[in-house]
Scaffold this motif. Sequence first.
Motif, PDB file in Angstrom:
ATOM      1  N   LYS A  37      13.402  10.877   6.988  1.00 19.60           N
ATOM      2  CA  LYS A  37      12.538   9.889   7.638  1.00 19.60           C
ATOM      3  C   LYS A  37      11.066  10.134   7.308  1.00 19.60           C
ATOM      4  CE  LYS A  37      14.566   8.417  11.748  1.00 19.60           C
ATOM      5  NZ  LYS A  37      14.877   8.879  13.094  1.00 19.60           N
ATOM      6  N   ARG A  38      10.702  11.426   7.267  1.00 12.82           N
ATOM      7  CA  ARG A  38       9.298  11.763   7.008  1.00 12.82           C
ATOM      8  C   ARG A  38       8.851  11.350   5.615  1.00 12.82           C
ATOM      9  NH1 ARG A  38       7.748  16.594   6.292  1.00 12.82           N
ATOM     10  NH2 ARG A  38       9.741  17.662   6.455  1.00 12.82           N
ATOM     11  N   ASN A  90       8.865   4.856  -7.532  1.00 11.44           N
ATOM     12  CA  ASN A  90       8.960   4.910  -6.075  1.00 11.44           C
ATOM     13  C   ASN A  90      10.269   4.254  -5.657  1.00 11.44           C
ATOM     14  OD1 ASN A  90       8.315   5.533  -3.445  1.00 11.44           O
ATOM     15  ND2 ASN A  90       6.178   4.909  -3.652  1.00 11.44           N
ATOM     16  N   LEU A  91      10.533   4.320  -4.367  1.00  9.29           N
ATOM     17  CA  LEU A  91      11.824   3.867  -3.861  1.00  9.29           C
ATOM     18  C   LEU A  91      11.591   2.866  -2.727  1.00  9.29           C
ATOM     19  CD1 LEU A  91      14.574   5.171  -4.680  1.00  9.29           C
ATOM     20  CD2 LEU A  91      14.465   6.422  -2.531  1.00  9.29           C
ATOM     21  N   ILE A  92      12.343   1.777  -2.738  1.00 10.91           N
ATOM     22  CA  ILE A  92      12.336   0.858  -1.598  1.00 10.91           C
ATOM     23  C   ILE A  92      13.750   0.858  -1.027  1.00 10.91           C
ATOM     24  CG2 ILE A  92      11.891  -1.485  -0.754  1.00 10.91           C
ATOM     25  CD1 ILE A  92      10.407  -2.064  -3.334  1.00 10.91           C
ATOM     26  N   ALA A 119       7.821   6.774   0.145  1.00 10.62           N
ATOM     27  CA  ALA A 119       8.730   5.678  -0.180  1.00 10.62           C
ATOM     28  C   ALA A 119       8.681   4.650   0.948  1.00 10.62           C
ATOM     29  CB  ALA A 119      10.130   6.232  -0.360  1.00 10.62           C
ATOM     30  N   LEU A 120       9.236   3.461   0.697  1.00 10.23           N
ATOM     31  CA  LEU A 120       9.155   2.372   1.671  1.00 10.23           C
ATOM     32  C   LEU A 120      10.536   2.089   2.254  1.00 10.23           C
ATOM     33  CD1 LEU A 120       7.636  -0.078   2.948  1.00 10.23           C
ATOM     34  CD2 LEU A 120       8.250  -1.361   0.895  1.00 10.23           C
ATOM     35  N   ALA A 144       0.836  -1.202   0.000  1.00  9.41           N
ATOM     36  CA  ALA A 144       0.000   0.000   0.000  1.00  9.41           C
ATOM     37  C   ALA A 144       0.872   1.253   0.000  1.00  9.41           C
ATOM     38  CB  ALA A 144      -0.932  -0.014   1.217  1.00  9.41           C
ATOM     39  N   THR A 145       1.977   1.223   0.740  1.00  6.40           N
ATOM     40  CA  THR A 145       2.881   2.377   0.767  1.00  6.40           C
ATOM     41  C   THR A 145       3.382   2.715  -0.633  1.00  6.40           C
ATOM     42  OG1 THR A 145       3.640   1.850   2.981  1.00  6.40           O
ATOM     43  CG2 THR A 145       5.105   3.198   1.650  1.00  6.40           C
ATOM     44  N   LEU A 146       3.755   1.671  -1.371  1.00  2.00           N
ATOM     45  CA  LEU A 146       4.346   1.920  -2.695  1.00  2.00           C
ATOM     46  C   LEU A 146       3.337   2.492  -3.686  1.00  2.00           C
ATOM     47  CD1 LEU A 146       6.690  -1.159  -2.906  1.00  2.00           C
ATOM     48  CD2 LEU A 146       7.358   1.234  -2.714  1.00  2.00           C
TER      49      LEU A 146
END
Length: 268
Positions: free
Chosen positions: A225-226, A205-207, A89-90, A82-84
């Motif tokens: 972090k945010r 997006n970024l993992i 970013a995750l 869901a985050t992605l």
Amino acid sequence: MTSSTGSHATGRKAAQLRQAAEDAFAEEIAALCRADDRPRPPNWRMSPQAVVTYLMGGRLDSGLAITPKYIGDRRLMEVAVATLATDRALLLLGVPGTAKSWVSEHLAAAICGTSRLIVQGTAGTSEEAIRYGWNYALLLAKGPSREAVVGSPIMRAMDEGRIARVEELTRIPSETQDSFITILSEKTLPIPELNEEVPAQKGFNLIATANNRDGGVNELSSALKRRFNTVVLPPPATIEAEIAIVESRVASLGRAFEIPAEPPGAEQ
Ligand SMILES: Nc1ncnc2c1ncn2[C@@H]1O[C@H](COP(=O)(O)OP(=O)(O)OP(=O)(O)O)[C@@H](O)[C@H]1O
Ligand SMILES: [Mg+2]
């Protein structure tokens, strides 16, 4: 490409010591994409629900079994997927060996078809490795031009609307980590020398993965972090889960090295 080099390339891939997730599980990914009739976020190969099935395992209507990749709490994978789909970013956080890199690879493979847009974080990771560098021969011959820009995997992921991976984010020096702030908040990568920018396409997006046990790591700034949603991957909760992880690993390593796998003796 002619068919002979095509089959040569396929043969070479099959002979690789370790295949990328998108190659090793190509059949499962293709079947999930075909069977999927739910809405997909822009540029995703399959719906978020299908990505969770790919990670947790299941059976398709066609009868094909999807092998479980992650053994553990389904909820964690749902939050990760869901985050992605949002603009956060995750960050996968945890002690060593809790499948952070493994989950990151499978997420990228299922969502965008490649897990290879990857930056390995080390104490020596430079801004060039995150943003872009120059082909100095071209730069000297022709001056600054788009041709002379050597894009990082992250620049390519932005341009193609794919998922980029950053391994061991907290090993990257804090000043260099700051490059991610513009990328993640402005969703663009400026190239001031050319007075141009590379805007991120939908689907980018970024993992990132990070280890919370190692000494000498650089804390993430609160600004960075945010921009991440953090999912903490715990060690296996039960002995049964641990045995299941070891058995699936032994079976797949046995296949890769062409050794007939004996189930490990759990009872001794
Ligand atoms: N919960 C799990 N489900 C499935 N496989 C797991 C699980 N935990 C660990 N593994 C297995 O352990 C292996 C090692 O995990 P991985 O390399 O992803 O760890 P990591 O968290 O990235 O560790 P490090 O911090 O050292 O980089 C994976 O290849 C995976 O097969
Ligand atoms: Mg790792």
